[in-house]
Design an enzyme around this catalytic site. Structure first.
Site, PDB file in Angstrom:
ATOM      1  N   SER A  45      38.451  34.183  41.565  1.00 22.95           N
ATOM      2  CA  SER A  45      38.534  35.464  40.870  1.00 22.95           C
ATOM      3  C   SER A  45      37.542  36.448  41.475  1.00 22.95           C
ATOM      4  O   SER A  45      36.632  36.058  42.206  1.00 22.95           O
ATOM      5  CB  SER A  45      38.243  35.276  39.386  1.00 22.95           C
ATOM      6  OG  SER A  45      36.846  35.185  39.181  1.00 22.95           O
ATOM      7  N   LYS A  46      37.724  37.715  41.152  1.00 23.27           N
ATOM      8  CA  LYS A  46      36.851  38.734  41.735  1.00 23.27           C
ATOM      9  C   LYS A  46      35.394  38.536  41.336  1.00 23.27           C
ATOM     10  O   LYS A  46      34.498  38.906  42.064  1.00 23.27           O
ATOM     11  CB  LYS A  46      37.348  40.120  41.340  1.00 23.27           C
ATOM     12  CG  LYS A  46      37.450  40.354  39.850  1.00 23.27           C
ATOM     13  CD  LYS A  46      38.046  41.728  39.566  1.00 23.27           C
ATOM     14  CE  LYS A  46      38.146  41.995  38.077  1.00 23.27           C
ATOM     15  NZ  LYS A  46      38.755  43.321  37.807  1.00 23.27           N
ATOM     16  N   ARG A  47      35.197  37.932  40.202  1.00 20.96           N
ATOM     17  CA  ARG A  47      33.828  37.697  39.745  1.00 20.96           C
ATOM     18  C   ARG A  47      33.115  36.628  40.582  1.00 20.96           C
ATOM     19  O   ARG A  47      31.896  36.547  40.590  1.00 20.96           O
ATOM     20  CB  ARG A  47      33.812  37.256  38.283  1.00 20.96           C
ATOM     21  CG  ARG A  47      34.362  38.303  37.343  1.00 20.96           C
ATOM     22  CD  ARG A  47      33.266  39.174  36.751  1.00 20.96           C
ATOM     23  NE  ARG A  47      33.829  40.240  35.945  1.00 20.96           N
ATOM     24  CZ  ARG A  47      34.103  41.454  36.405  1.00 20.96           C
ATOM     25  NH1 ARG A  47      33.845  41.757  37.672  1.00 20.96           N
ATOM     26  NH2 ARG A  47      34.614  42.375  35.625  1.00 20.96           N
TER      27      ARG A  47
END
Length: 500
Positions: free
Chosen positions: A258-260
RNA sequence: GGUCCGUUCGUCUAGGGGUCAGGACGCGUCCCUUUCACGGAUGAAACACGGGUUCGAUUCCCGUACGGACUACCA
């Protein structure tokens, strides 16, 4: 039939690295088959539209060298390629599907359905429940007409008939079967007049004569609906072949990348940096992290695909030649940043000095280093086998461009003893007398000096290195001295002495 | 919960009925080099489990376990 594939991202923010890989596979397949690679922007959710995202996608594709043949920003005769510009087309087809009896109007509001889900845990809008709901299947046709003409909000839903087995021939996974009774009546046209992905994707793929759909695995469950849509429109004969790509997973832990995870693991997960509204919504890209696009492409290509054999480094042409959908893996691939770095390292090694200098030039300029091309080329030549990122040239190797900022005290404490200071001063004087200042001559003189004084190389070389670079890591001492030149070298030798 | 997909070293993967199960990243050791790296050599490290089928299964089939995706008027 000529191959036509599309990459169809949604402009809801920065393009995830997994999206780049999907684009890459589509591109490689198109190139190999002599086909066409199309970029279509799927912006049918106005609520999630993010300004700048479309530009980001285009710039990212250009950076990794995957410029589409057709699409938003690239021309083409099958447009428009932005779905928000095709609204009427979807309308027409949605109503056509209703007329054909494969879809129907529904007036149930999101709120009503949500309430229903509250009481009925697994409520689904399907063949079992639709007759008890508010739609054109149960309402009198006059009422339906009236409600539509008086602008009552409605959606168009796919009418899924139970009792059918839907077979999908996935090029990667083989045959995948679904029971139509398990499928829900998906919304095709939303109350705001925009189509959902399901409708837009089928209509566009058909109109744009797409032959192969290569997309992420998250679409596999809804592919049965898509097949039903092709059938409903009577387009089954030209239905594209499906290939569902395995997902890219987190480096550690569970779930997809994920982008996180970028911030969490200290690595880029986007091709380009993205400046969002907040700090948490801003991300560093591979480009800004100092990656070469070729390295990113090579790394991404092998994340889920391999042609067989032991080759790891592939040029663009080799990738195109070797690519095949059948060799795409079925299971999720963990994102391994260490491997990405190693690819970058290898690509930097393989690059010629002049090209590297061109890439490092802006980084050097940002630091205020004003050097000649010849100097910069030599400098990157000295450093290229010990860097991972482009920045390392001017960060790790800053001492090639400006005076030494820090001395390795640990080494100095060990080495700067006894009569060494005096010897070092003598050596400095000797260096000052050099007529010809180059690596070879310097090495010769230093070696004879060491012999004359009855020293060991270890007494002098480390100190020379510290004087020139401040650290015990780096290029060969004589090479550095030659690059710096006589004056700078002497200055640094003296600077070390006066610092003691 | 339901539907669908998947499972070879830590990671990316090759292979595929009989192999010393190969490569790469990372890690260890050695060589090169009186730096660091590069390079070279070398080592540790894997077929999830249980049943079949078979003379023989890591490979084929079925289960189990585990993992994943989907389950919105998001894509």
């Amino acid at each position: 039939m000529a191959v036509r594939v599309r990459f169809a991202p949604s402009p809801t923010g920065a393009l995830h690295i997994g999206g780049v890989r999907t684009a890459l596979y589509n591109y490689l397949f198109a190139r190999q088959q002599g086909g066409t690679f199309i970029l279509r922007i799927e912006d049918t959710d106005q609520g999630r539209y993010v300004p700048g995202a479309e530009e980001y996608i285009i710039e990212a594709l250009k950076w990794v060298g995957l410029a589409p043949d057709e699409g938003v920003g690239f021309g083409g005769n099958e447009g428009p390629y932005r779905q928000s510009d095709r609204k009427e087309i979807y309308h027409k087809y949605a109503h056509e599907l209703v007329e054909r009896g494969h879809a129907y109007y529904a007036f149930d509001t999101p709120v009503e359905l949500e309430e229903r889900r509250q009481v009925e845990e697994h409520f689904t809008y399907n063949h079992l429940t639709r007759n008890g709901l508010n739609n054109s299947l149960v309402l009198d046709s006059a009422v339906v007409q009236q409600r539509i003409s008086q602008d009552d909000p409605f959606v168009v839903r796919l009418k899924v008939e139970p009792g059918r087995r839907i077979l999908i021939q996935d090029l990667i996974r083989g045959e995948v079967a679904f029971e139509s009774s398990e499928l829900d009546d998906k919304v095709l046209l939303k109350a705001d007049g925009m189509p959902t992905y399901h409708l837009a994707n089928i209509v566009d793929d058909h109109l744009m004569r797409i032959t192969h759909v290569i997309r992420g695995e998250e679409w596999l469950p809804s592919t049965a609906h898509h097949v039903l849509l092709y059938e409903g429109f009577g387009w089954q004969d030209t239905m594209p072949k499906f290939s569902h790509l395995p997902l890219i997973m987190k480096p550690v832990g569970n779930g997809k990348l994920s982008k996180r995870d970028g911030a969490k693991f200290g690595m880029p997960v986007f091709p380009l940096s993205w400046k969002g509204e907040t700090e948490e919504d801003s991300f560093e890209g591979f480009r800004e992290a100092g990656f070469l696009p070729e390295a990113v492409v090579n790394f991404l290509a092998l994340l889920g695909w391999h042609p067989g054999g032991d080759q790891e480094i592939f040029s663009r042409e080799e990738l195109i030649n070797a690519f095949s959908i059948e060799h795409i893996g079925k299971s999720g691939a963990r994102f391994d940043y260490e491997k990405a770095k190693s690819f970058n390292q290898k690509y930097i090694h393989a690059k010629d000095n002049a090209s590297l200098a061109t890439m490092v030039r802006p980084l050097a300029a940002a630091k205020g280093y004003e050097v000649s091309d010849a100097f910069l080329e030599k400098a990157v030549g000295l450093m290229k086998e010990r860097v991972t990122f482009l920045q390392d040239f001017v960060e790790t190797g800053y001492y090639l461009f400006e005076p030494v900022k820090f001395y390795d005290e640990e080494t100095l404490v060990k080495r700067w003893n006894g009569d060494i200071p005096a010897v070092f001063a003598a050596l400095t004087e000797k260096v000052a007398t050099f007529e010809e200042f180059n690596a070879v001559a310097l090495e010769e003189s230093v070696k004879s000096f060491i012999q004359e004084k009855n020293l060991k190389p270890g007494d002098i070389l480390p100190l020379l290195r510290i004087a020139l670079a401040g650290t015990m890591k780096g290029p060969a001492v004589y090479e550095m001295a030659e690059l710096l030149g006589k004056n700078a070298t002497l200055e640094r030798l003296k600077a070390l002495q006066s610092s003691r």
